[in-house]
Design an enzyme around this catalytic site. Structure first.
Site, PDB file in Angstrom:
ATOM      1  CE  LYS A 337     -58.678  82.109  40.437  1.00 36.80           C
ATOM      2  NZ  LYS A 337     -59.977  81.447  40.265  1.00 36.80           N
ATOM      3  CG  ASP A 407     -61.892  84.122  41.495  1.00 34.48           C
ATOM      4  OD1 ASP A 407     -61.042  84.351  40.617  1.00 34.48           O
ATOM      5  OD2 ASP A 407     -62.095  82.994  41.977  1.00 34.48           O
ATOM      6  NE  ARG A 411     -68.458  85.842  35.388  1.00 33.75           N
ATOM      7  CZ  ARG A 411     -69.122  84.891  36.054  1.00 33.75           C
ATOM      8  NH1 ARG A 411     -70.369  85.094  36.424  1.00 33.75           N
ATOM      9  NH2 ARG A 411     -68.540  83.749  36.342  1.00 33.75           N
TER      10      ARG A 411
END
Length: 571
Positions: A337, A407, A411
Site C-alpha cells: 500500500k 492487497d 477475501r
C-alpha cells in the site's frame, strides 16, 4: 420476546471500557441530587413544544422554558442541546440542558441520548426528565451509552505485545488451541489492561444518567434499558479492539483476548493455531499470514440459545454463522500500500471485532437459537515468506485461487471462514462482515455500508434490522455479467477481477465470496467506509465505530414495532 430479563450482564470491567449506568427513577427530580438536569423539547405539528412536566422543572429552577423557544430560536431538532447556566448554590442544580428529540422517533431519541452524553459536562451524575415510549427509551439509553465512549492511553504500558502463551510442558507451541483463561475469565495481564482505557465517568463524562420517568417501575422499560446496555457494551468491545494499536494487536493477542471476553460472557470459544490451520486446509489464512512473524489464528465462538424464549419466526430454528475479517494490520503484502493508506490499517479487523461484540450480547438479550462466530485473524505483511502475486493457494474445501494482488487478502481469509461455515459447521445462514474494499466508500460514503446477498429474504431482514438499529445499509447487486472477471487460467478463481475490465471492485469482491458460501443463504456487509470515523458525531465515535454490532443484534433479536427499514433496492 422481552430482552434482557433473565441473564445478568457479564462483568467485563477489566476487559473493556465501562458504559455509564442508565437508571430509571420516578418522583421529584430534586430527589436525584444531580448538578445537571435536562429536559426534552419535541417537535409537534405546530412547532417545538415542552410538555407540562418539563415546564414545571423549568419553573422550579427559575427558567421559563416556553420563553426560551422564542429568545433562543429553539427548534427541537433531534440531538440539539442548549445549555443554561444557573449558578445555583452548592448541592443545587448548576445547569439546565434543553435537549431536542425531534419527532420522537427511536432514531431521534438515540441522537438525543448521544448529544446529552457529550454535552453533559464534568458532572458525574445528571438527570433527564422524559417519558419516551419503550422503543424510544431503549434508543435513548443506547445513545447515552454510545455517546459516552472515549479512548485514552491506547499505547500499552509495557510497550510491547503480550508474550506467547506457553503450552503444557513449558515449550512454546504455536498452536494455542488450549488458550489458558483464568477461572474468572477476567484476570488480564498489565499489558492488556493498559491497552484501551475507555470508561464512562472519565473527564467530561457522567458515570450515571438518571432518567426521571413515569415508566420507572415498568418491567418492559427496565428490560429495554438492560438491553440497551448490553448492546452498548458489545459496541464498546468492538471499538476497544479496533482502536488497539497493531503493535499490541497480533493475531495471537487478539485470539487470546477474544477467548477471554467470550468466556466472561458465558460463551464457548476455541482457537486454531497456524499448524492446525495448515493441517486442516485453511489455505487462505495460512497464505495471508505467512509473511508475518506473528502467525494467523481462527477463533470459533459458540452460543446456544435453544432454551431461550422465542420461536422460529425470525430464523431462530436455523444455525446462523457470523464470519468476521480480522486483519490485525494490512500493509498490502508485496502489493504494498502507499504509506498514507497504511495509517488506518490497525482497523482492518473491524469485522471480526463486530462479530465478537455481537456474540457477547446474545446471552443477555436471551436470543433464541444457535449462533456461531468465526474470527479470521491474520497479519498481512511483507517478508521472505510472504505470498506473491501469481501464487495459487487452496482454500478450505478445495477451491483454488490465483493471487493476483496480495492487497486483496481479506477475501482470502473470509473464503476459508465461509467455506468452513458452510461445510464443517453446517450453517443454515451465513453473514460476513469485512472492511473489504475502498470502492464501497467511494460508492456509498462513510456512513452507509454495502449489503450483498444471495437471498432476498435475508437481505430484507438485514436492511430492516439496520434501519431499526440506526445504522445505514444499502443493497448492491451481484451482477452476474461481472462473474467471468474472476476466471483464472490456472485456478478455479482469481482473487481480483482482472480477466475483464468491468470495474465494480466491491461487486467483484462479493461475487468472489459468494463462491465459498456453499449455496447457503448468505449476506456480505462491506463496512470499509463505516468501520472508522475521523471525528465524534452523535453516537458515532472517532476511530473504530463498532459498526455492524447493532445491526446484527437487531437482526438476531428483533425489537417489535421498532423497525425503520433502510432503503433496499432490488439486488
Amino acid at each position: 420476546m422481552t430482552a434482557g430479563g433473565s441473564v445478568p450482564a457479564p462483568a467485563f470491567d477489566d476487559l473493556i471500557g465501562v458504559p455509564p449506568e442508565v437508571i430509571l427513577r420516578s418522583g421529584p427530580v430534586g430527589d436525584v441530587a444531580a448538578p445537571v438536569v435536562a429536559v426534552v423539547l419535541a417537535v409537534g405539528d405546530d412547532g417545538p413544544v415542552f410538555d407540562e412536566v418539563a415546564r414545571q422543572v423549568g419553573l422550579d429552577v427559575g427558567v421559563p422554558l416556553d420563553r426560551l423557544i422564542e429568545t433562543e430560536s429553539l427548534r427541537g431538532d433531534a440531538g440539539s442541546v442548549l445549555s443554561v447556566p444557573l449558578g445555583g448554590a452548592e448541592g443545587a442544580v448548576q445547569r439546565l440542558l434543553v435537549v431536542g428529540v425531534g419527532a420522537g422517533r427511536p432514531a431521534d431519541w438515540r441522537g438525543a441520548g448521544a448529544a446529552l452524553a457529550r454535552r453533559g459536562g464534568s458532572a458525574s451524575r445528571l438527570a433527564l426528565v422524559a417519558s419516551p415510549p419503550i422503543d424510544g427509551l431503549r434508543a435513548l439509553a443506547e445513545g447515552i451509552v454510545l455517546g459516552s465512549y472515549r479512548v485514552r492511553g491506547l499505547l500499552d504500558r509495557a510497550g510491547q505485545a503480550r508474550p506467547p502463551v506457553a503450552a503444557p510442558g513449558g515449550r512454546d507451541d504455536l498452536n494455542v488451541n488450549e488458550v489458558s483463561v483464568d477461572e474468572s475469565g477476567l484476570d488480564v495481564d498489565p499489558v492488556a489492561d493498559g491497552v484501551a482505557e475507555v470508561a464512562a465517568g472519565g473527564e467530561g463524562l457522567a458515570r450515571e444518567v438518571v432518567v426521571v420517568t413515569d415508566l420507572a417501575t415498568d418491567a418492559d422499560a427496565r428490560a429495554a434499558v438492560r438491553a440497551a446496555r448490553a448492546v452498548g457494551t458489545a459496541v464498546y468491545i468492538a471499538r476497544d479492539l479496533v482502536n488497539t494499536p497493531s503493535l499490541v494487536k497480533s493475531p495471537e493477542w487478539l485470539a487470546d483476548r477474544a477467548v477471554r471476553i467470550a468466556t466472561a460472557a458465558g460463551l464457548t470459544a476455541s482457537v486454531l493455531g497456524p499448524r492446525e490451520l495448515a493441517e486442516q486446509g485453511f489455505g487462505g489464512l495460512t497464505a495471508v499470514g505467512q509473511g508475518s512473524p506473528r502467525p494467523p489464528r481462527l477463533v470459533r465462538i459458540e452460543y446456544d440459545g435453544s432454551g431461550a424464549n422465542g420461536s422460529g419466526d425470525h430464523g431462530a430454528d436455523r444455525h446462523r454463522v457470523l464470519v468476521g475479517k480480522g486483519i490485525t494490520f494490512d500493509s498490502g503484502g508485496l502489493s504494498l500500500k502507499p504509506p498514507v493508506s497504511m495509517i488506518g490499517m490497525k482497523t482492518d479487523m473491524a469485522g471480526a471485532a463486530a462479530v465478537l461484540g455481537t456474540m457477547t450480547a446474545l446471552p443477555v438479550l436471551g436470543v433464541p437459537g444457535r449462533v456461531t462466530g468465526l474470527l479470521c485473524l491474520a497479519e498481512n505483511m511483507i517478508g521472505a515468506a510472504a505470498m506473491r502475486p501469481g501464487d495459487v493457494i487452496t482454500c478450505w474445501g478445495g477451491t483454488t485461487v490465483e493471487v493476483l494482488n496480495t492487497d486483496a487478502e481479506g477475501r482470502l481469509v473470509l473464503a476459508d471462514g465461509l467455506a468452513y461455515a458452510a461445510g464443517a459447521l453446517g450453517a443454515d445462514v451465513i453473514v460476513d462482515l469485512a472492511t473489504l474494499t475502498g470502492a464501497i466508500a467511494v460508492a456509498l460514503g462513510r456512513r452507509t455500508a454495502g449489503l450483498f446477498s444471495s437471498d432476498d429474504d435475508l437481505a430484507q431482514a438485514l436492511s430492516a434490522a439496520a434501519g431499526a438499529a440506526g445504522e445505514a445499509l444499502w443493497r448492491l447487486p451481484l451482477t452476474e455479467d461481472y462473474r467471468p472477471a474472476l476466471d483464472s487460467p490456472v485456478a478455479d478463481l482469481a482473487n481480483i477481477g482482472r480477466a475483464l475490465d468491468v470495474g465494480g471492485g466491491s461487486i467483484t469482491a462479493a461475487l468472489f465470496l459468494r463462491e465459498f458460501a456453499g449455496g447457503r443463504p448468505w449476506a456480505h456487509l462491506d463496512i470499509a467506509g463505516t468501520a472508522r470515523a475521523d471525528s465524534d458525531d452523535g453516537e458515532i465515535s472517532r476511530g473504530g465505530t463498532g459498526w455492524g454490532v447493532r445491526t446484527l443484534l437487531s437482526w438476531l433479536a428483533p425489537q417489535p414495532d421498532a423497525v425503520e427499514p433502510s432503503p433496499t433496492p432490488a439486488g
